[in-house]
Design a protein around this motif. Structure first.
Motif, PDB file in Angstrom:
ATOM      1  N   ASP A  79     -29.692 -22.010  34.016  1.00 44.16           N
ATOM      2  CA  ASP A  79     -31.049 -21.884  33.491  1.00 44.16           C
ATOM      3  C   ASP A  79     -31.822 -23.165  33.877  1.00 44.16           C
ATOM      4  OD1 ASP A  79     -32.490 -20.208  31.041  1.00 44.16           O
ATOM      5  OD2 ASP A  79     -33.107 -22.322  31.076  1.00 44.16           O
ATOM      6  N   ASP A 123     -35.424 -18.790  35.143  1.00 41.89           N
ATOM      7  CA  ASP A 123     -36.603 -19.672  35.157  1.00 41.89           C
ATOM      8  C   ASP A 123     -36.694 -20.704  36.284  1.00 41.89           C
ATOM      9  OD1 ASP A 123     -34.580 -20.679  33.546  1.00 41.89           O
ATOM     10  OD2 ASP A 123     -35.839 -21.019  31.773  1.00 41.89           O
ATOM     11  N   HIS A 162     -33.475 -24.988  32.012  1.00 42.11           N
ATOM     12  CA  HIS A 162     -33.311 -25.982  30.944  1.00 42.11           C
ATOM     13  C   HIS A 162     -31.831 -26.260  30.661  1.00 42.11           C
ATOM     14  CE1 HIS A 162     -37.109 -23.747  30.263  1.00 42.11           C
ATOM     15  NE2 HIS A 162     -37.585 -24.959  30.067  1.00 42.11           N
TER      16      HIS A 162
HETATM   17 ZN    ZN Z   1     -34.753 -21.919  30.263  1.00 38.65          ZN
END
Ligand code: ZN
Length: 309
Positions: free
Chosen positions: A170, A246, A172
């Protein structure tokens, strides 16, 4: 050449409860609440997915949530106003806790995917899940329930597996998982991200920060260099892959420049890496924002279904 797709017929976990999610209002307009339904509908339309290959989860029970989350936190989650406040939502329904139900449904999905992957050793995709910011006693970053931690604790309690790896790509950092497993030598956390939330130095963690605007070449080179050696140090009984969309160039939140093809290459690299070792694999959607985000996870699952023999 060895083809990891040759004998595989991957499974997909989905239920109608997955479309509730977070309302697309206020600050959260980047959430596409139909993301997972779009993927399922397209896979069915393309005749890649049949009823037989869709596994339907139940809501995760409170007993299972208690394996990770504190009693006090679970009590607070019963209050829709609390849930709306911690997720900073504008809309509140005082009578119906649909957001908590959504998280329980998707966590039930991660449990079902894990059960299936462990029992049959067939890669299983949850059309949701990977809520990697949630802590035992608090929500963070739109994550209420840490579904991967719940699954790990549950299957350990059942004596089914003990050593797990979490590969988290991801945009993040998976800070919830990192903190939850920081003293657990039997869980290896591997993450490439452009946004780090915490720093923890331990042998069973590889945290790799890449430039936020990085392109396909930089990103895929880092992945190809960093992931393979990890399997020499640590041999998991199952791998959770949080395949966040993302980093995609069209994502509404992430600012990386990874193309649609680059995202597919990333996902297939991880898939092949795990499956050529015949390790049970559970894939979770992770983050992904804006109207185009669903394409990335769709491409990944469609490729696996098309290439089966
Ligand atoms: Zn994320």
């Amino acid at each position: 050449m060895w083809n990891p797709f040759r004998h595989e017929y991957v499974r997909v976990v989905y239920s109608a409860d997955y479309i509730y999610g977070l309302p697309s209002v206020g600050e959260h307009q980047t959430f596409d609440i139909m993301r997972f339904k779009k993927i399922r509908d397209r896979l069915v339309k393309e005749k890649l997915l049949t009823r037989k290959n869709i596994l339907q989860p139940d809501l995760c029970s409170y007993d299972d949530l208690r394996l990770v989350h504190t009693e006090e936190y679970l009590k607070k989650l019963q209050d829709p106003q609390y849930v709306n406040r911690v997720l900073r939502l504008d809309a509140v329904n005082l009578f119906y806790n649909s957001i908590l139900e959504y998280f329980r449904a998707v966590t039930g999905g991660t449990l079902l995917a894990t059960a299936f992957a462990l029992r049959r050793n067939i890669p299983t995709f949850n059309l949701g899940g990977g809520y990697h910011h949630a802590h035992a006693d608090k929500a963070e970053g739109f994550c209420l329930i840490n579904d991967v931690a719940v699954a790990i604790e549950k299957f350990r309690a059942l004596g089914r597996a003990h050593r797990f790896m979490i590969i988290d790509l991801d945009y993040h950092q998976g800070n919830g998982n990192l903190l939850y497993f920081k003293d657990d030598a039997d869980v290896f956390t591997f993450s490439i991200h452009a946004d780090a939330w915490v720093e923890i130095d331990r042998p069973q963690n590889r945290d790799i920060l890449v430039p936020s605007n990085c392109d396909d070449e930089t990103y895929l080179t880092v992945l190809a260099q960093e992931l393979p050696p990890v399997f020499n140090e640590f041999q998991p009984e199952a791998v959770f892959y949080i395949a966040g969309s993302d980093p995609y160039e069209k994502d509404a939140i992430g600012d990386m420049r990874i193309s649609r093809q680059g995202m597919l290459e990333r996902n297939l690299f991880v898939y092949r890496m795990v499956r050529e070792k015949e390790i049970p694999l559970i894939v979770l959607a992770g983050g992904g924002y804006g109207k185009d985000s669903w394409e990335v996870y769709y491409d990944f699952i469609a490729y696996c279904l098309k290439n089966k023999k």
